[in-house]
Design an enzyme around this catalytic site. Structure first.
Site, mmCIF file in Angstrom:
data_model
loop_
_atom_site.group_PDB
_atom_site.id
_atom_site.type_symbol
_atom_site.label_atom_id
_atom_site.label_comp_id
_atom_site.label_asym_id
_atom_site.label_seq_id
_atom_site.Cartn_x
_atom_site.Cartn_y
_atom_site.Cartn_z
ATOM 1 N N ASP A 1 31.222 83.733 112.576
ATOM 2 C CA ASP A 1 31.970 82.937 111.664
ATOM 3 C C ASP A 1 31.044 81.454 111.584
ATOM 4 O O ASP A 1 30.517 81.234 112.479
ATOM 5 C CB ASP A 1 33.231 82.613 112.384
ATOM 6 N N ASN B 1 31.729 72.538 103.159
ATOM 7 C CA ASN B 1 31.920 72.544 101.689
ATOM 8 C C ASN B 1 32.527 71.484 101.372
ATOM 9 O O ASN B 1 32.227 71.015 100.175
ATOM 10 C CB ASN B 1 32.868 74.007 101.500
ATOM 11 N N GLU C 1 33.750 82.899 104.815
ATOM 12 C CA GLU C 1 32.435 82.409 105.648
ATOM 13 C C GLU C 1 32.273 83.558 106.813
ATOM 14 O O GLU C 1 31.495 83.134 107.861
ATOM 15 C CB GLU C 1 32.698 81.047 106.060
ATOM 16 N N ASP D 1 27.490 77.672 98.878
ATOM 17 C CA ASP D 1 26.927 79.054 98.539
ATOM 18 C C ASP D 1 25.402 79.282 99.119
ATOM 19 O O ASP D 1 25.190 80.271 99.469
ATOM 20 C CB ASP D 1 26.794 79.078 96.924
#
Length: 483
Positions: free
Chosen positions: A344, A352, A388, A361
């Site tokens: 993770d 983000n 993620e 991304d």
């Protein structure tokens, strides 16, 4: 307005015959040449921006060939003053007008260039066979009665062939653009067939310049109006099987035409007939092979899309589930151990929100590349588990090797540096990894392994993230054995 102009064209043609009888023949020829030329112009206009551009252009070429045939008739009767002779070149052009129409019906939508080349070569050969067959009965300047009768029969067959297949393509079209084209072609073909049958069999003794000439204008004016005005198409359900069957089978139209024409030339030109048979067979076979290869290539691409995550390039969740189950079953049969890693990205939501989705991304892609670069064995599988999160399946692995690999992955990601246009310097990123390993697989489903890995990942995040934590696979209940 377009239909009104078409009616006005007919009225002008009729008035010219009535008011100027001394020049009726010359004026009538002018109108008869003008009608297909207008149809060709309308088709070319309609081709601009249309998905059926090949069909509309081919139809325009056919109209110009027909107009050329009428122009040769005009030259023979008006220019040379010989109304009794039928010029062979005129008859040839009337026959050749059907070749572009046949090509348009046979040519599939969005065909690659190599299929267009094959279709074009077969259409050119078809035109040459028409040329040879036509001049078996006529000369450049005249045609015998028997020759004209034979060509009339060929005209009837050709017109019926075009009308029948145009209607079939229209009824089976599930694409609005192609359906509009085949509707216009079918309308023209059926009206033209009726008019041509009447003129050839009942009005052939009358010379040009009479009121029967008005009938010849009709199919071309209908086509011009249908091509110029984009009439709305009512929604209609088309059987998917019928649409696919006709689309796949439509290229056979050219092959069938070649076979028919070759059979007509067997007696007079046996070598040419054999060549026609061979090219029809080989062209159709080559086309089929190339289409199958293209279909298999598309299937391979779809297969990759079904297994690979589009953003990161590693396996997707569906592929992960399949690999995990397959490796679990293999480990159960072989008696070897296996491991699972859950990865993770730490604080990815904050990342983000702060730096934006484009950099988010880029972060996912960089982490996926680092994980895949660390898993060097061909049997190791790195997958995007969701969002993620990533998962790594490690078959036939030892506990020490699994923990060492997980630590290498953590370090590889920690060393990553991402550039951001909205911040000074480079951005680092870390991951948390949960590890679960079993030395012997005894159950049919890997649910206990997944649960242990999830718990280890949760513990890694609880302990402060950027670390590797090993979980313990829970004991399996007796009722879960061999499920």
């Amino acid at each position: 307005m377009v239909w009104l102009l078409s009616v006005l064209y007919l009225l002008c043609h009729g008035l010219a015959l009535v008011l100027l009888p001394a020049h009726a023949q010359t004026l009538s020829f002018s109108f008869l040449i003008g009608a297909p030329v207008l149809a060709a112009a309308a088709c070319l206009r309609r081709s601009v921006g249309s998905e059926a551009v090949v069909g509309w252009v081919a139809l325009a070429v056919g109209m110009l060939l027909w107009a050329g045939g009428m122009a040769m008739n005009m030259y023979q009767e008006v220019g040379l003053g010989n109304a009794d002779a039928t010029p062979g070149i005129s008859m040839l052009l009337y026959v050749l007008y059907g070749v572009p129409l046949t090509f348009a019906m046979a040519h599939p939508r969005h065909a690659p260039w190599f299929l267009s080349v094959i279709d074009g070569a077969m259409a050119l050969l078809l035109g040459y066979l028409f040329f040879v067959y036509t001049f078996s009965f006529v000369t450049m300047t005249d045609a015998s009665d028997a020759g004209v009768d034979s060509l009339r029969l060929m005209f009837d067959i050709e017109n019926l062939f075009i009308a029948g297949f145009a209607l079939l393509r229209y009824l089976a079209s599930d694409d609005a653009s192609r359906r509009g084209f085949f509707r216009a072609l079918a309308l023209f073909a059926w009206v033209y067939m009726a008019v041509a049958a009447y003129i050839n069999h009942f009005g052939s003794d009358a010379s040009y310049g009479g009121h029967a000439d008005l009938l010849i204008d009709v199919p071309f004016l209908l086509l011009a109006a249908a091509a110029w005005r984009r009439m709305p198409l009512a929604p209609r359900q088309v059987s998917r099987r019928l649409a696919l069957g006709v689309r796949v089978g439509s290229p056979l139209i050219l092959a069938i035409s070649l076979l028919v024409m070759s059979s007509l030339l067997v007696r007079a030109h046996p070598m040419l007939a054999v060549a026609g048979f061979a090219i029809a067979t080989l062209g159709s076979g080559l086309r089929s092979v190339l289409m199958q290869v293209r279909s298999l290539e598309q299937q391979d691409r779809l297969d990759v899309l079904a297994r690979v995550d589009g953003l990161t390039g590693v396996a997707n969740r569906r592929q992960f589930d399949q690999v995990l189950q397959a490796e679990w079953g293999r480990a159960r049969r072989s008696g070897q151990g296996m491991a699972l890693l859950m990865v993770d990205i730490d604080h990815f939501k904050v990342f983000n929100d702060r730096y934006g989705h484009p950099l988010g991304d880029a972060c996912l892609r960089a982490v996926a590349a680092a994980l895949a670069g660390s898993a060097t064995r061909a049997t190791d599988a790195v997958a995007r588990y969701g969002g993620e999160e990533f998962a790594v399946v490690l078959p036939a692995a030892t506990r020490e090797g699994v923990l060492a690999l997980a630590e290498n992955m953590r370090i590889a990601v920690e060393q990553l540096r991402l550039s951001s246009p909205v911040s000074v310097g480079q951005i680092g990123v870390t991951i948390s990894i949960g590890v679960a390993w079993v030395d012997k697989v005894t159950t049919a489903a890997p649910s206990a392994l997944v649960a242990a890995t999830d718990a280890a990942l949760y513990e890694a995040k609880r302990q402060g993230r950027n670390r590797v934590v090993e979980g313990q696979v829970a004991a399996v209940r007796a009722e879960d054995m061999d499920r």
